[in-house]
Design a protein around this motif. Structure first.
Motif, mmCIF file in Angstrom:
data_model
loop_
_atom_site.group_PDB
_atom_site.id
_atom_site.type_symbol
_atom_site.label_atom_id
_atom_site.label_comp_id
_atom_site.label_asym_id
_atom_site.label_seq_id
_atom_site.Cartn_x
_atom_site.Cartn_y
_atom_site.Cartn_z
ATOM 1 N N TYR A 88 7.595 -10.767 16.900
ATOM 2 C CA TYR A 88 7.766 -9.661 17.851
ATOM 3 C C TYR A 88 7.802 -8.279 17.205
ATOM 4 O O TYR A 88 7.600 -7.271 17.881
ATOM 5 N N PHE A 89 8.085 -8.234 15.903
ATOM 6 C CA PHE A 89 8.186 -6.925 15.243
ATOM 7 C C PHE A 89 7.253 -6.825 14.036
ATOM 8 O O PHE A 89 7.511 -6.062 13.117
ATOM 9 N N GLY A 90 6.164 -7.603 14.077
ATOM 10 C CA GLY A 90 5.238 -7.647 12.962
ATOM 11 C C GLY A 90 4.627 -6.307 12.617
ATOM 12 O O GLY A 90 4.491 -5.959 11.438
ATOM 13 N N ALA A 91 4.257 -5.532 13.615
ATOM 14 C CA ALA A 91 3.618 -4.237 13.366
ATOM 15 C C ALA A 91 4.553 -3.299 12.609
ATOM 16 O O ALA A 91 4.134 -2.601 11.675
ATOM 17 N N LYS A 92 5.820 -3.302 12.973
ATOM 18 C CA LYS A 92 6.791 -2.436 12.298
ATOM 19 C C LYS A 92 7.006 -2.885 10.849
ATOM 20 O O LYS A 92 7.188 -2.063 9.953
ATOM 21 N N ILE A 93 6.983 -4.203 10.645
ATOM 22 C CA ILE A 93 7.189 -4.728 9.299
ATOM 23 C C ILE A 93 6.020 -4.338 8.394
ATOM 24 O O ILE A 93 6.202 -3.972 7.234
ATOM 25 N N LYS A 94 4.790 -4.410 8.938
ATOM 26 C CA LYS A 94 3.606 -4.061 8.152
ATOM 27 C C LYS A 94 3.667 -2.611 7.675
ATOM 28 O O LYS A 94 3.196 -2.284 6.583
ATOM 29 N N ASN A 95 4.211 -1.750 8.519
ATOM 30 C CA ASN A 95 4.240 -0.317 8.205
ATOM 31 C C ASN A 95 5.553 0.133 7.579
ATOM 32 O O ASN A 95 5.751 1.330 7.354
ATOM 33 N N ARG A 96 6.422 -0.822 7.307
ATOM 34 C CA ARG A 96 7.734 -0.466 6.762
ATOM 35 C C ARG A 96 7.590 -0.008 5.305
ATOM 36 O O ARG A 96 6.951 -0.678 4.494
ATOM 37 N N PRO A 97 8.177 1.131 4.934
ATOM 38 C CA PRO A 97 8.099 1.590 3.544
ATOM 39 C C PRO A 97 8.960 0.727 2.627
ATOM 40 O O PRO A 97 9.910 0.078 3.072
ATOM 41 N N ASP A 98 8.624 0.723 1.349
ATOM 42 C CA ASP A 98 9.414 -0.029 0.372
ATOM 43 C C ASP A 98 10.814 0.550 0.262
ATOM 44 O O ASP A 98 11.015 1.770 0.390
ATOM 45 N N GLN A 104 6.635 -4.346 0.158
ATOM 46 C CA GLN A 104 5.445 -4.939 0.743
ATOM 47 C C GLN A 104 4.875 -6.043 -0.143
ATOM 48 O O GLN A 104 4.236 -6.971 0.352
ATOM 49 N N GLU A 105 5.119 -5.976 -1.450
ATOM 50 C CA GLU A 105 4.588 -7.006 -2.339
ATOM 51 C C GLU A 105 5.207 -8.367 -2.045
ATOM 52 O O GLU A 105 4.585 -9.401 -2.314
ATOM 53 N N TYR A 106 6.422 -8.384 -1.462
ATOM 54 C CA TYR A 106 7.021 -9.662 -1.079
ATOM 55 C C TYR A 106 6.176 -10.336 0.008
ATOM 56 O O TYR A 106 5.957 -11.551 -0.008
ATOM 57 N N ILE A 107 5.719 -9.526 0.961
ATOM 58 C CA ILE A 107 4.852 -10.040 2.020
ATOM 59 C C ILE A 107 3.522 -10.496 1.419
ATOM 60 O O ILE A 107 2.994 -11.555 1.774
#
Length: 215
Positions: A88-98, A104-107
């Motif tokens: 449900y919050f994938g878009a926010k996670i993709k754009n979340r700053p480190d 983001q490298e964890y993803i």
């Protein structure tokens, strides 16, 4: 500030958690580590193993079936929270700053695990620090069908819990003197954890460099 540092030291000290927090704190930590991205640093594998050892030596006065049930339930529900968060919050996670608790490298590393192992990465990731936390998140982010996620979630949690908690209980019950060498058990698991994370990171970098040369 000192209180915050002491709190984090406590969270990273599996022996202290088991001795003072008991089953409730063990269950909460497993739940958070499996379901919330900021919990990736919490002790996972060796917390489970040591809880089994302490239960086997009766220093943790909890029946094995109850210990297994609570940790298994926490692992399944935690991963479900991670899946729903990603879904449900994938878009926010993709754009979340480190940040300190998210990179983001964890993803990216978790995505590499999915590419390598397919959906079974949800089972394998249970034994991979950091990836264990982010695998359900990524499964939700890519909208893996819920029924498939549920199967892999339950099977992975069962194998993880039975192997580590059950193995720890066996050693604690058969070799009670092992409790005097807890620090060496922790060092062993930390070494394995560090090796796994570093190896995964280096492999991911090598594969990315290879892809760049080919493109």
């Amino acid at each position: 500030m000192d209180q915050i540092i002491e709190f984090f030291r406590y969270l990273l000290n599996s022996e202290e958690i088991i001795r003072t927090g008991g089953l409730i704190v063990i269950t909460l930590i497993v739940f958070v580590e499996n379901g919330f991205f900021f919990g990736f640093f919490l002790p996972g594998d060796y917390l489970l193993f040591l809880s089994g050892v302490f239960a086997g030596t009766k220093l943790l006065n909890v029946p094995l079936w109850l210990l297994l049930t609570c940790i298994f339930g926490a692992a399944v529900l935690g991963s479900l929270i991670g899946y729903l968060t990603g879904y449900y919050f994938g878009a926010k996670i993709k754009n979340r700053p480190d940040s300190l608790f998210f990179k983001q490298e964890y993803i990216d590393n978790t995505r590499d695990a999915f590419v390598k192992y397919g959906n079974s990465a949800l089972i394998i990731s249970r034994f991979l620090p950091v990836v264990r936390t982010f695998a359900p998140l990524l499964a939700g982010l890519i909208h893996m069908p819920f029924q498939f996620f549920t199967i892999y979630n339950v099977v992975g949690a069962a194998i993880w819990v039975l192997t580590l908690v059950g193995g720890g209980f066996f050693f604690g019950d058969r070799f009670p003197w092992i409790v005097d060498y807890v620090q060496y058990i922790i060092i062993f698991f930390l070494a394995v954890t560090t090796f796994t994370v570093v190896k995964g990171y280096l492999n991911a970098r090598k594969e990315k460099k290879a892809e760049k040369r080919l493109s």
